[in-house]
Design a protein around this motif. Sequence first.
Motif, PDB file in Angstrom:
ATOM      1  N   ALA A 124       0.955  -1.314  -0.022  1.00  0.00           N
ATOM      2  CA  ALA A 124       0.114  -0.008  -0.011  1.00  0.00           C
ATOM      3  C   ALA A 124       0.966   1.214  -0.091  1.00  0.00           C
ATOM      4  O   ALA A 124       0.509   2.560  -0.658  1.00  0.00           O
ATOM      5  N   ALA A 125       2.089   1.303   0.730  1.00  0.00           N
ATOM      6  CA  ALA A 125       3.041   2.278   0.891  1.00  0.00           C
ATOM      7  C   ALA A 125       3.478   2.705  -0.515  1.00  0.00           C
ATOM      8  O   ALA A 125       3.519   3.976  -0.991  1.00  0.00           O
ATOM      9  N   ALA A 126       3.805   1.761  -1.430  1.00  0.00           N
ATOM     10  CA  ALA A 126       4.424   2.099  -2.354  1.00  0.00           C
ATOM     11  C   ALA A 126       3.393   2.506  -3.443  1.00  0.00           C
ATOM     12  O   ALA A 126       3.428   3.430  -4.175  1.00  0.00           O
ATOM     13  N   LEU A 127       2.113   2.117  -3.301  1.00  0.00           N
ATOM     14  CA  LEU A 127       1.214   2.725  -4.208  1.00  0.00           C
ATOM     15  C   LEU A 127       0.726   3.952  -4.007  1.00  0.00           C
ATOM     16  O   LEU A 127       0.397   4.809  -4.715  1.00  0.00           O
ATOM     17  N   VAL A 128       0.497   4.103  -2.552  1.00  0.00           N
ATOM     18  CA  VAL A 128       0.003   5.528  -2.331  1.00  0.00           C
ATOM     19  C   VAL A 128       1.225   6.658  -2.545  1.00  0.00           C
ATOM     20  O   VAL A 128       0.724   7.708  -3.070  1.00  0.00           O
TER      21      VAL A 128
END
Lengths: 294, 288, 407
Positions: A63-67
């Motif tokens: 999620a961190a990479a995507l956000v």
Amino acid sequence: MDAYLIAIAIVSGIYLLLALGLNLQFGLTGLINFGHVGFFCVGAYTSAILSTNGVPVAWSLLAAALVGMLAAWPLGVISIRLREDYFAIASLGFSEIVRLVATSEGWLTNGVQGIAGIPRIFSGVTGQSQAIAMLAIVTVFCVLAILAMRRIVRSPFGRMIEAIRDNEEAVKSLGKDPAGFKMQVLLLGSMLAGLSGALYAHYIGYISPDQFIPFITFQIWMAIIMGGVGRISGTVAGVIILMVFLEGSRFLRDIAPFIPEVAMASIRLGAIGLALMLFTIYRPQGLMGDYTKR
Amino acid sequence: MTGFAELLLSGVMSGLIIGLAGLAVTLVFGIARFSNAATGDTMTLGAYGALLGTTLTGSLIFGGLVGLLAGALAAVLSYVLVFRQLANRSPISSLLASIGLAFFVRAGLGLAFGHNQSVFQLDIVRPIRFLDLRIQPNDLKFAAIALVTLVIVFIILHMTPIGRRMRAVADNPLLARVSGIAPRPVMFTLWAMAGAVSAIAGIILGMKTVVSPEMGWDMLLPAFAAAVLGGIGHPVGAIVGGLVIGVAQELATPFVGFTYKIAVSFIVLLLVLLVRPRGMFGRVEGVR
Amino acid sequence: MNLTRRQTLASLAALAGSGLMPSLTFAQDAGTFRIGALNPITGAGGPYGTGMQKMIAAAAEVVNAAGGAAGRMFEVFAEDTQTQPQAAVLAAKKLIEVNKVQAVLGTWSSGVSLAVLPLASEANIPLFHCSGAPALSVAPANEKKLGYRFQATNDRFGRAFAEIATKEGFKRPATMAFNNASGIGNTEGFEKAWKAKGGEIVASVVYEPAQPSYRAELQKILDAKPDVIVMGSYIADTTIILREWYQTGEENTFIMPAWAGNPELVKALGPDVVEGIISVDSISNEGSPAFAAFDAAYQSAVGHPGLTNVYAAMTWDMVTVLALAMEAAGPGADMAAINAKIREVANPDGKQVSSFAEGKEALKSGPINYEGASSVLDFDEFGDVTPDFAASFIRSGEIKREYVVTL
């Protein structure tokens, strides 16, 4: 001693992910991103918030990479078509806005108190093996990122972004739109920064807004400039030099005890500044750079 | 209503300082063609110079002159030692070197003066009341200094031979060179001017706030924003840009709160750039 | 080209190597106990850090001169946190792993302590710190109860502000806070305590640092016509805010923490502007013999009176408490046994002692209660202390303590 070296290696790996993203943006495409730390911050907070609310770390990393990537999108839409130095200012401002949001929106980020007790990756193991597991994870991500970079450099996409760096007008006259490519590069680099931020959060275990100041961005800039812009080997070398710089001053005390402690921060800052100047003047291609290409 | 007027007033004061720093950025950009990140730290240097001068001579005015000279000298030196070497390279090289220079200057000031704050010993007086508006006498003086600075820059740029040559170089460096304009005096004047303007901005900021090694670096972002907002390379634009940012920040506070004050300047900047990608006063440039 | 590169790398390696070597040569020695002095030498804590570090060294010398703690001599390894969590983590790793320290003493900012405490806990060694953040008292940060706080929490500071505001008869307080954990902690603590007393806050503002002017912030506060403004601030922003406040012509008073309301502030603004300001500090245990010993050591090591650095008094106590707990646990005790003794030697119902030598002697005949230089040093279940606070008033340019507030 081992654990200290492992700690340095982990932090180096986290910096390397940041530097690889920046090298893609600046080294290959010519995009002057002065707001890199903003996406690092977004990634760190995303993963910290999710994992402290019970989301498994594997998902929160993703999620961190995507956000991190998504956070770059509005910046890109507004400013990717701007002249290069305008983009630099806009991105710097963007990263400051990110920091202010992290400071002010306490309901989400716990504000200035920061988020404590961020779970470790592999919470099952402790101590030395925990650190080794962390190092392994960081290394895997770094290797994957490096392999991806190598593929990008050799692909048609890679040739296109290098063409944009070298002569944007020529690319335009071929009927290609540089902005679209720049946007993709911005998103990719920010994704790496987001991932790096998440790893940072899980490693340090505590994040607060004042850890995400523009100075981090400039440290990464120094790393890629000194190592050699546009080259992956240069990025790796640059991060190593940066770490020697930052950590070496700890040991400088043992060899040069006559330097007062209080002066150390200024000396560190001055040395970074001096190195930046000397490298841009005398060795713009960096340590690993191609000597023939200026 | 008075509240609004006072916010406006305080915005104008902040804006003048931001604008002066933006003016220094824009001057360098117009002629040397890069964004000088060392502007903020030249401000700090000027403030420390003035502080030292004031302590040595006991006179604020003389101290101010010392600070101004220090800023000008530092800027000329930075040109000779750093930026002249990079003149034929991409503007990015100069920008990066200027960041290095900024760190170096800040570190030097930190070593020389320490990290505790210093202050100018100004008389602190109660305000003048004008139509229920509280006006601080010191602010009037600062505004006057800022305006005089602006006027002098204009006289130099528009009414002196060297100023005409500077503008010629700014318009078209190649043509200027072909027409026989020697670059060296132009560059020396430019850097001295930019350094002096930075120093004045730093001295006013130092008198309004406190002098510390970080003060100028903290002002760099708004200064860049002012220069870009006004159309980089455009002196009047920088001052107007500074005023817009200063006033917008203060007037927005009742709505967005105080912590987002700094964000306001960037949002204004981004909005203006969406509509006018070259800034408020910017011309459409050809290929550089 | 290749040659140059190789040479550069080689010289870099040499640099790194030469730096690492000395630290590797320390051998393990059963007769010594290694303590890590992890202080804010640079960064925001810079004004205090050096003094804190010197007092750890000085107190260790005192312990060693008295024959060591349970026969073990203290060896001090010093590191700089740079007042930054990330740098502090690496410094702590170095102390724990390279220098093999068995206790970490003297972290200062809350961010740093929050980042270091989990590391220390993981290594099963205690962290003695001077941070204010309430989060440091409880899990997850202090799950293993190895964190000890020698400073008042921000919350307690706020309560002290409220006590003083009541005592001075203020009715309409407003608050202004620097936007960080400490600044907001102070004003929120105040607001909580004040409302609990049935009071009302007329206005409050949180501001960002490093601005050319704080007039808009001040205006919002002054529009509410407060009779006192409670500050959670530092020296630089306080200087600017007070200068602008004076130039508005308003007549209210201020209550502020002593790290803002100090002689430097008076020097910067002149006596007229700062007249009547109430400066609040957690006080060192000044009348105590322990403080006298600390003061003498501080004078000789730093050259200033011990009163100027309340945190240095805390680090002095950290070493002494640690040594006494070791003495009480007996020779060869492990960290868990030592940790179990910390409250025993510092909390009441024992013979009052004020130095290591005295405590060592008294331990032979029964329990002791160390009364420290920084406070009476009684740890609650969270490892927190409750020092007394002093209200000082600035009158004609002099900062004079007028009374002490006990929570």
